[in-house]
Write a protein that holds these residues in place. Structure first.
Motif, PDB file in Angstrom:
ATOM      1  N   ILE A  11       0.838  -1.203   0.000  1.00  0.00           N
ATOM      2  CA  ILE A  11       0.000   0.000   0.000  1.00  0.00           C
ATOM      3  C   ILE A  11       0.870   1.249   0.000  1.00  0.00           C
ATOM      4  N   SER A  12       1.925   1.249   0.797  1.00  0.00           N
ATOM      5  CA  SER A  12       2.841   2.391   0.870  1.00  0.00           C
ATOM      6  C   SER A  12       3.518   2.636  -0.471  1.00  0.00           C
ATOM      7  N   ASP A  13       3.995   1.578  -1.109  1.00  0.00           N
ATOM      8  CA  ASP A  13       4.654   1.726  -2.401  1.00  0.00           C
ATOM      9  C   ASP A  13       3.701   2.290  -3.445  1.00  0.00           C
ATOM     10  N   PHE A  14       2.430   1.856  -3.404  1.00  0.00           N
ATOM     11  CA  PHE A  14       1.447   2.370  -4.356  1.00  0.00           C
ATOM     12  C   PHE A  14       1.142   3.839  -4.087  1.00  0.00           C
ATOM     13  N   LEU A  15       0.853   4.174  -2.831  1.00  0.00           N
ATOM     14  CA  LEU A  15       0.460   5.540  -2.496  1.00  0.00           C
ATOM     15  C   LEU A  15       1.583   6.540  -2.724  1.00  0.00           C
ATOM     16  N   TRP A  16       2.799   6.183  -2.308  1.00  0.00           N
ATOM     17  CA  TRP A  16       3.909   7.125  -2.380  1.00  0.00           C
ATOM     18  C   TRP A  16       4.751   6.941  -3.625  1.00  0.00           C
ATOM     19  N   GLY A  17       4.265   6.198  -4.579  1.00  0.00           N
ATOM     20  CA  GLY A  17       4.981   6.002  -5.837  1.00  0.00           C
ATOM     21  C   GLY A  17       4.520   6.973  -6.901  1.00  0.00           C
ATOM     22  N   THR A  18       4.396   6.482  -8.091  1.00  0.00           N
ATOM     23  CA  THR A  18       4.044   7.303  -9.249  1.00  0.00           C
ATOM     24  C   THR A  18       2.692   7.999  -9.117  1.00  0.00           C
ATOM     25  N   PRO A  19       1.622   7.336  -8.640  1.00  0.00           N
ATOM     26  CA  PRO A  19       0.335   8.043  -8.552  1.00  0.00           C
ATOM     27  C   PRO A  19       0.386   9.302  -7.680  1.00  0.00           C
ATOM     28  N   MET A  20       1.045   9.224  -6.539  1.00  0.00           N
ATOM     29  CA  MET A  20       1.131  10.386  -5.655  1.00  0.00           C
ATOM     30  C   MET A  20       1.979  11.484  -6.298  1.00  0.00           C
ATOM     31  N   THR A  21       3.058  11.114  -6.944  1.00  0.00           N
ATOM     32  CA  THR A  21       3.911  12.098  -7.608  1.00  0.00           C
ATOM     33  C   THR A  21       3.145  12.822  -8.705  1.00  0.00           C
ATOM     34  N   ILE A  22       2.414  12.083  -9.509  1.00  0.00           N
ATOM     35  CA  ILE A  22       1.621  12.689 -10.582  1.00  0.00           C
ATOM     36  C   ILE A  22       0.532  13.589  -9.992  1.00  0.00           C
ATOM     37  N   ALA A  23      -0.123  13.131  -8.936  1.00  0.00           N
ATOM     38  CA  ALA A  23      -1.197  13.933  -8.318  1.00  0.00           C
ATOM     39  C   ALA A  23      -0.652  15.237  -7.734  1.00  0.00           C
TER      40      ALA A  23
END
Length: 189
Positions: A11-23
């Motif tokens: 969950i951490s890798d998903f949230l703080w990965g590419t999606p969060m950076t793009i958002a």
């Protein structure tokens, strides 16, 4: 226990990965364009109204603070151990390229910070038994601006429950820095 750790890590890798950076970068870019990059184009105005007025005595009326006190409070609220430790970690892990991306993030983050401040001031709530004291929080913005009473309540509960953990993270960062400093000093002697 390892299964729980794996779920949290995923969950951490998903949230703080590419999606969060793009958002985050996308929101900052959108707001910067919407505000016409005023934090850059009106830099003279900003300096005149911050540094220019910082040392000009106390404001008018009871309960007001000086410009210097307001600036110190704003910096204390914005600059913390997370920023200092985060910059050092980014440079250590990412090298010189990390500095460039921190500059880009800072330029785009100024507009999101400005929006946060504007929304907080617009939807603040006045204390019932006071003439000039107000409360301002994200939960008030959710409740008063968006009408999400349940979401605002949930956000307030999460901030109350998870707030102490942020202190733990900051304390851990300071302790690790002190340990490394001690190791460096003892290594030199």
């Amino acid at each position: 226990m390892n299964g729980l750790l794996l779920v949290i890590q995923t969950i951490s890798d998903f949230l703080w990965g590419t999606p969060m950076t793009i958002a985050l970068i996308g929101t900052g870019l959108y707001l910067s364009i919407k505000f016409k990059f005023r934090y850059i184009t009106k830099i003279k105005f900003h300096f005149q109204n911050t540094f220019g007025k910082m040392f000009k005595g106390k404001g008018e009326g009871e309960g007001t603070v000086s410009g210097f006190a307001a600036a110190c409070t704003a910096m204390a609220n914005t600059i913390g151990v997370g920023n200092i430790g985060g910059v050092a970690t980014a440079i250590t892990m990412g090298g010189p390229g990390a500095i460039f991306w921190m500059w880009i993030s800072a330029l785009l983050g100024m507009s999101t910070k400005a929006c946060e401040i504007i929304l907080g001031q617009r939807y603040r709530v006045k204390y019932k038994n006071s003439m000039d004291e107000y409360m301002c929080d994200r939960s008030f913005v959710m409740k008063n601006a968006l009408g999400w009473k349940k979401g605002a309540f949930l956000l307030a509960i999460c901030c109350f429950v998870l707030g102490p953990w942020t202190c733990c993270v900051q304390t851990e960062s300071v302790v690790n820095s002190l340990k490394e400093g001690k190791r460096f000093i003892l290594g030199c002697c």
